[in-house]
Motif scaffolding. Structure first.
Motif, mmCIF file in Angstrom:
data_model
loop_
_atom_site.group_PDB
_atom_site.id
_atom_site.type_symbol
_atom_site.label_atom_id
_atom_site.label_comp_id
_atom_site.label_asym_id
_atom_site.label_seq_id
_atom_site.Cartn_x
_atom_site.Cartn_y
_atom_site.Cartn_z
ATOM 1 N N LEU A 13 3.960 1.569 -1.136
ATOM 2 C CA LEU A 13 4.580 1.710 -2.448
ATOM 3 C C LEU A 13 3.609 2.326 -3.455
ATOM 4 O O LEU A 13 3.986 3.166 -4.279
ATOM 5 N N LEU A 14 2.359 1.904 -3.385
ATOM 6 C CA LEU A 14 1.336 2.485 -4.259
ATOM 7 C C LEU A 14 1.164 3.974 -3.983
ATOM 8 O O LEU A 14 1.138 4.806 -4.905
ATOM 9 N N ALA A 15 1.040 4.320 -2.704
ATOM 10 C CA ALA A 15 0.802 5.716 -2.323
ATOM 11 C C ALA A 15 1.951 6.617 -2.752
ATOM 12 O O ALA A 15 1.740 7.790 -3.092
ATOM 13 N N GLU A 16 3.159 6.047 -2.769
ATOM 14 C CA GLU A 16 4.338 6.847 -3.115
ATOM 15 C C GLU A 16 4.727 6.698 -4.587
ATOM 16 O O GLU A 16 5.802 7.141 -4.995
ATOM 17 N N ASN A 17 3.830 6.073 -5.376
ATOM 18 C CA ASN A 17 4.057 5.910 -6.818
ATOM 19 C C ASN A 17 5.358 5.176 -7.143
ATOM 20 O O ASN A 17 6.009 5.450 -8.162
ATOM 21 N N LYS A 18 5.724 4.235 -6.320
ATOM 22 C CA LYS A 18 6.961 3.477 -6.538
ATOM 23 C C LYS A 18 6.649 2.180 -7.292
ATOM 24 O O LYS A 18 6.736 1.075 -6.772
ATOM 25 N N PHE A 19 6.287 2.355 -8.565
ATOM 26 C CA PHE A 19 5.827 1.212 -9.338
ATOM 27 C C PHE A 19 6.970 0.311 -9.802
ATOM 28 O O PHE A 19 6.763 -0.870 -10.068
ATOM 29 N N ASP A 20 8.179 0.875 -9.883
ATOM 30 C CA ASP A 20 9.338 0.018 -10.153
ATOM 31 C C ASP A 20 9.554 -0.962 -8.996
ATOM 32 O O ASP A 20 9.873 -2.135 -9.210
ATOM 33 N N LYS A 27 0.834 -1.211 0.000
ATOM 34 C CA LYS A 27 0.000 0.000 0.000
ATOM 35 C C LYS A 27 0.868 1.259 0.000
ATOM 36 O O LYS A 27 0.582 2.235 -0.727
ATOM 37 N N TYR A 42 6.872 -3.606 -9.200
ATOM 38 C CA TYR A 42 7.260 -4.577 -10.229
ATOM 39 C C TYR A 42 8.282 -5.566 -9.663
ATOM 40 O O TYR A 42 8.174 -6.788 -9.860
#
Length: 287
Positions: free
Chosen positions: A255-262, A253, A265
């Motif tokens: 990681l999602l909130a902080e836009n850390k999509f790498d 959650k 992945y």
């Protein structure tokens, strides 16, 4: 050979179906609190005769397949009633408390604590199916406390039914099974609850639910009467697994909130390793 099954549902019913198929001389006796279950089991030819605990003196094998909280009281009662050469099997999903319940019983040598890792989300006599255990792992605990000739009898049955055997102490069993089984059921129940709470329109769920959702919540159809006592008996281990699981959810959650999509992945790519593990397990089962 007189085989008694106490609790005629998916697990016990499937076991005796295969035993009947492998042992032509077996007569299957059923004991169940539900008269409806007994009648259904007779009609489906799962059992040959109804029985009571008073009949246990003629039993050669007793399979106990009931909720684990009830087993704590039933197993000593069964041991009281059987003869010295009778094998008593428990097939429940927790083992530490069950083994403790009979550790000082005079017929402890007659008892074998087993856990076949098999099942479906269905329950009752109609859920019983043939070949449920073929290629499945059967965990046996404290085998050294069971009389050797009864160990041999049990292992012959398990072999004929196609099961793979693994030995484990009760404490380790309960810890490991909390991760690979009990947590899965909790996740399924809670995912189902989340969707039901949010999606009030049942038609929306029906129309939009894909195969991924269906497979993930499949276990939410499991019997609460069976699973509540399992969670109670294995409470400490289940809480530990839940804490770790919740930490992973919270991390995802974040990681999602902080836009850390790498990073997301990478997390998913690392977890893809589970495919190799599961494929390896499947290959072993097919050997």
């Amino acid at each position: 050979m007189n085989v008694f099954v106490i609790g005629i549902g998916l697990i016990g019913g499937s076991l005796v179906l295969d035993i009947k198929n492998e042992y032509q001389n077996a007569t299957i006796y059923g004991i169940d609190n539900s008269e409806e279950h007994l009648n259904k089991a007779l009609a489906l030819n799962i059992i040959d005769k109804k029985a009571t605990y008073k009949d246990l003196d003629i039993a050669d094998i007793v399979i106990i397949s009931i909720p684990v909280d009830v087993s704590l009281h039933v197993i000593p009662k069964v041991l009281d009633g059987v003869h010295d050469n009778c094998l008593v099997l428990d097939v429940g999903s927790t083992k530490e408390l069950v083994c403790k319940s009979v550790e000082n019983h005079s017929k402890r040598r007659n008892f074998l604590a087993a856990h076949p890792i098999a099942g479906t989300e269905f329950s009752g006599p109609t859920a019983a199916i043939r070949n449920l255990y073929k290629g499945k792992t059967n965990i046996i605990c404290e085998v050294e406390k069971t009389a050797f000739k009864l160990q041999e009898k049990a292992l012959e049955i398990f072999s004929k039914l196609g099961m793979r055997i693994r030995y484990m102490d009760p404490k380790s069993h309960d810890k490991h099974i909390a991760y690979v089984s009990h947590l899965s059921h909790i996740s399924s129940f809670m995912l189902g609850k989340t969707v039901i709470d949010k999606e009030k329109n049942e038609r929306d769920i029906f129309d939009m639910a894909g195969s991924g959702f269906a497979s993930t919540v499949r276990l939410a159809k499991s019997s609460p009467a069976m699973w509540t006592p399992i969670f109670e008996q294995n409470k400490e281990n289940v809480i530990e697994t839940l804490e770790e699981y919740i930490q992973n959810l919270q991390h995802f959650k974040l990681l999602l909130a902080e836009n850390k999509f790498d990073a997301i992945y990478a997390e998913m790519e690392n977890t893809n390793h589970i495919k190799q593990i599961l494929n390896g397990i499947q290959e072993v089962k097919l050997q």
